[in-house]
Design an enzyme around this catalytic site. Structure first.
Site, PDB file in Angstrom:
ATOM      1  CD  GLU A 133      35.392  -3.731  18.329  1.00  0.00           C
ATOM      2  OE1 GLU A 133      34.556  -2.805  18.337  1.00  0.00           O
ATOM      3  OE2 GLU A 133      35.791  -4.263  19.378  1.00  0.00           O
ATOM      4  CG  HIS A 136      30.180  -2.819  18.755  1.00  0.00           C
ATOM      5  ND1 HIS A 136      29.105  -3.155  19.557  1.00  0.00           N
ATOM      6  CD2 HIS A 136      31.289  -3.295  19.390  1.00  0.00           C
ATOM      7  CE1 HIS A 136      29.550  -3.793  20.635  1.00  0.00           C
ATOM      8  NE2 HIS A 136      30.867  -3.899  20.556  1.00  0.00           N
ATOM      9  CB  CYS A 143      25.231 -10.697  22.658  1.00  0.00           C
ATOM     10  SG  CYS A 143      24.055 -12.066  22.700  1.00  0.00           S
ATOM     11  CB  CYS A 148      26.630 -14.192  20.847  1.00  0.00           C
ATOM     12  SG  CYS A 148      26.281 -12.960  19.552  1.00  0.00           S
TER      13      CYS A 148
END
Length: 180
Positions: A133, A136, A143, A148
């Site tokens: 988060e 972001h 991704c 990842c």
């Protein structure tokens, strides 16, 4: 714009060791100071009795309004069941390239799925969700790399498949965003 700091605000009771682990991992991943603090909200205001869950959109907006800072990123940590109208539940969400996000530990425990409790798995899932988060908020999108941390996760098992680090592409995107 260089990131100056990250603040993790706990809304609810979290084991001290868990928060320290998450703090250390976030600090290592983004290479900025991270601090934790306790937050206070009347969560009843965000409860949807029809769904028996808490409105993630409204909580995110409240974190943005009341706790976000222009000099860093802020993530609210919760232990309640979150939803957004188009999804049955969410682990967290954030404003893309914004100042704030939220993450919940509620659906990350093995016991929620009828499995034996495992504190290490719980901590591992939570740190990945927090880093995801925060990614972001730093402008990173989902991704396609299966390991990842920025890979989208629908189920707790999806989180288990990921590492708690950015892949090389996401790392480069993060560094690019920091230098803009």
């Amino acid at each position: 714009m260089n990131l100056e700091s990250i603040t993790l605000i706990s809304f609810g009771i979290f084991e001290k060791g868990l928060l320290e682990t998450v703090l250390n991992d976030v600090e290592n991943e983004f290479q900025v100071p991270v601090r934790t603090q306790k937050g206070h909200l009347d969560l009843g205001e965000f409860y949807d009795s029809g769904r028996k869950q808490y409105d993630g959109n409204r909580l995110l907006k409240e974190i943005e309004i009341r706790f976000a800072s222009d000099t860093g990123k802020t993530l609210g940590l919760f232990n309640v069941d979150l939803f957004i109208p188009i999804l049955t539940y969410i682990f967290g969400q954030a404003f893309l390239n914004g100042r704030s996000g939220i993450a919940s530990i509620y659906r990350l425990s093995n016991e929620r799925y009828g499995l034996k409790a495992n504190e290490q798995i719980l901590a591992d899932r939570f740190r990945k969700e927090v880093i995801h988060e925060l990614g972001h908020t730093m402008g990173l999108i989902h991704c396609q790399n299966p390991i990842c941390v920025m890979r989208s996760s629908t189920y707790a098992e999806d989180i288990d498949q990921k590492e708690h680090h950015l892949c090389s592409k996401c790392r480069a995107d993060f560094e690019h965003h920091q230098n803009i």
